[in-house]
Design a protein around this motif. Structure first.
Motif, short mmCIF file in Angstrom:
data_model
loop_
_atom_site.label_atom_id
_atom_site.label_comp_id
_atom_site.label_asym_id
_atom_site.label_seq_id
_atom_site.Cartn_x
_atom_site.Cartn_y
_atom_site.Cartn_z
N UNK A 1 0.88 -1.31 0.03
CA UNK A 1 -0.03 0.16 -0.03
C UNK A 1 0.84 1.11 -0.10
N UNK A 2 1.88 1.21 0.64
CA UNK A 2 2.77 2.41 0.76
C UNK A 2 4.23 2.16 0.31
N UNK A 3 4.45 3.27 -0.47
CA UNK A 3 6.14 3.32 -0.91
C UNK A 3 6.65 4.79 -0.42
N UNK A 4 7.71 4.63 0.17
CA UNK A 4 8.48 5.85 0.95
C UNK A 4 9.88 6.06 0.03
N UNK B 1 -1.59 1.81 -3.66
CA UNK B 1 -2.51 0.74 -3.66
C UNK B 1 -3.25 0.46 -4.80
N UNK B 2 -3.48 1.65 -5.37
CA UNK B 2 -4.22 1.63 -6.80
C UNK B 2 -3.33 1.40 -7.99
N UNK B 3 -4.02 1.48 -9.18
CA UNK B 3 -3.17 1.37 -10.23
C UNK B 3 -2.37 2.64 -10.66
N UNK B 4 -2.37 3.77 -10.51
CA UNK B 4 -1.40 4.70 -10.48
C UNK B 4 -0.85 5.17 -9.26
N UNK B 5 0.45 5.53 -8.87
CA UNK B 5 0.89 6.03 -7.59
C UNK B 5 0.33 7.34 -7.40
#
Length: 572
Positions: free
Chosen positions: A224-227, A241-245
């Motif tokens: 879900x998360x990218x840091x 979490x979706x198709x596009x960040x």
């Protein structure tokens, strides 16, 4: 006698409200009745409607006589399911433990339903081992010794020709790679193909992003998360979490480039992250509140690496201060482990401590008694060149009490929090190299360790350098030493980051890794999970351009690690 000039005719006390009314009291609202204005037509009509529905003999509604449970089915609870209202906290823990044991017992019985035997003793042993495994996984302890069962590796390389990758992280959906151009590239994990356009750099038509190089990445295991952290001193939070960040926020708190980020995988419901930077301090952030919780100081040089399994524990590498620090976040306590040991060619481990002169006068005695300095000098003659560790560049936490570190001396050291010195050191883990390319001058040096990573809960960890191989290591069951595995992964270039995860079987398709389907069908038993290693490979190091290998390719290496039958049985 007071001056009459300062006297006033006004009364100092407020008038008595029970007395005669004053002008101030006439302005206070009165209840409806005498002396009040009559209600308007709309208010009167509304009151009449309300009174007609609530008053009277025919339309009277008694709330006490209403049955709010009408239409619901009555469910009878068993004695085990009945919950007492006066239940204490200890009784609640016992009830939940009994429920968990019943669940585990049912799972074990279902797994053994197809077998010919059904012994109660075997069931008890399986349940006990299952409980021990669950506790070990929850605490991040080493309980699976898989490294000795590695049999093969299958490699696929994803190229990024115009980008110099600095870090990578992957989940079951995507593989994310950051570059020195300030972009983040996505590849789908099942097909290993590029997905969408690069993101991460700030644009006029797009909200958020980094200015300059992106040096580190971290992702949550749920995907879900990218840091991300970069040279612009900010930590970018992305919702993937979706198709596009989608850009969420920019966390601030560092005064220099962010070099490393750790998103703890265990006991981290609020998604706390730890970040290190060149500004020599460690910061704790929360994605729940998108703010900085606390900062920690202690290193005398820039922090190049941070590793963590829980948000309450972390270990950092302090580069040129030659220390590793173990942080207890809740207690705000740090343990200092000093490196800087000497190594010598054709010698395994660190050299024994020698007798040295103090700055203030006198001599320091080594461990084990007096040593003749002249004898040590004579013994060193003809034994090869000595190398002193001048920088600790990377660390990796193995469990709650052990971690490994690597530096510019080419040594990988195993540490225990109960000892200030490493309990085991592998000298020249990636060999030696010629520092000067000349026939007249011969100058050799150790290849420094650029990255480390471990598979959580197992005795397997990997190290990267620029010698053309990613080396895999196996911890001894006593957790006091380690040895190289028989499997190595060939790759040319600087290994800037490593990550090892266990994913469900079939996450990466066989066509992507060019596996032989017939061989896959004959393998028994079939494990529920598979081991995947992802490495970031570039022509130059992550934090600088001290060296450059023009023949190396920029990209991401994806390797599937194969196990023998006994190793697969551990993962079933």
């Amino acid at each position: 006698m007071p001056d009459p000039f300062f006297q006033s005719d006004k009364k100092r006390k407020r008038p008595n409200r029970s007395g005669p009314s004053t002008n101030r009291e006439t302005t206070r609202p009165r209840p409806y009745g005498k002396g009040q204005k009559t209600k308007s037509k709309h208010v009167a009509a509304r009151d009449e409607e309300l009174s007609s529905g609530a008053e009277g003999d025919d339309g009277a509604v008694d709330l006490d006589s209403m049955d709010f449970r009408k239409g619901r089915e009555e469910v009878e609870l068993d004695d085990e399911e009945y919950i007492d209202e006066n239940e204490t906290a200890a009784e609640k823990r016992v009830r939940l433990a009994k429920g968990y044991l019943a669940k585990v017992r049912d799972e074990v019985e279902a797994a053994n339903a197809e077998q010919d035997y059904d012994a109660a003793e075997i069931d008890r042993e399986l349940i006990a081992s299952r409980l021990q495994k669950d506790v070990a996984e929850a605490h991040g302890r080493i309980h699976l010794f898989l490294a000795g069962h590695l049999s093969s590796s299958t490699v696929h390389f994803l190229t990024t020709p115009s980008h110099l990758p600095t870090a990578s992280t992957f989940t079951s959906r995507y593989i994310y790679t950051s570059t020195k151009r300030g972009a983040i590239i996505r590849h789908t994990t099942p097909t290993l193909r590029k997905a969408g356009k690069p993101f991460g750099h700030a644009q006029a038509d797009r909200e958020g992003g980094h200015q300059g190089e992106i040096l580190c990445l971290a992702s949550s295991e749920d995907g879900k998360w990218l840091v991300s952290g970069g040279r612009d001193e900010i930590i970018g939070v992305w919702d993937v979490s979706g198709d596009e960040p989608r850009w969420v926020s920019a966390l601030k708190g560092h005064k220099d480039a962010v070099t490393s980020i750790a998103l703890s995988p265990l006991n981290n419901p609020s998604h706390h992250i730890l970040s290190a930077s060149l500004s020599r301090h460690l910061a704790l952030h929360s994605l729940a509140t998108l703010s900085v919780i606390d900062t920690f100081f202690g290193h005398q040089d820039s922090i190049s690496s941070v590793s963590s399994l829980k948000p309450t524990l972390a270990v950092t590498a302090g580069s040129r201060d030659r220390t590793c620090r173990w942080w207890k976040v809740e207690e705000e306590v740090q343990l200092v482990f000093r490196g800087g040991g000497k190594t010598r060619e054709n010698q395994r481990g660190l050299m024994p401590e020698e007798r040295k002169e103090r700055l203030g006068g006198g001599w320091t005695e080594p461990e084990g008694g007096n040593v003749n300095v002249n004898e040590l000098k004579m013994d060193r003659k003809g034994k090869g060149k000595e190398f002193v560790e001048g920088s600790i560049d990377c660390v990796c936490m193995l469990d709650e009490q052990h971690f490994v570190s690597g530096g510019d001396s080419g040594s990988i050291s195993l540490w225990h929090i109960g000892k200030k010195k490493p309990i085991f050191t592998q000298s020249f883990a990636h060999g030696l190299t010629d520092l000067v390319e000349s026939s007249d001058i011969s100058l050799t040096g150790a290849r420094w360790v650029t990255s480390l990573s471990a598979l959580r809960g197992t005795n397997l960890f990997a190290s990267g350098s620029y010698d053309g191989q990613i080396r895999l290591w196996a911890l001894d069951p006593s957790l006091k030493s380690f040895a190289p595995c028989s499997v190595t992964i060939p790759v040319r270039g600087f290994v800037n980051s490593l990550q090892i995860l266990s994913l469900p079987s079939g996450t990466i398709s066989h066509e992507s890794l060019a596996l032989d389907r017939d061989e896959e069908k004959t393998e028994t038993p079939v494990a529920k999970t598979e081991l995947v290693l992802v490495a970031t490979v570039a022509q130059e190091p992550r934090l600088g351009r001290w060296m450059r290998d023009k023949e190396a390719k920029n990209g991401v290496l994806v390797a599937k690690l194969g196990l023998d039958d006994e190793g697969k049985a551990m993962l079933v």
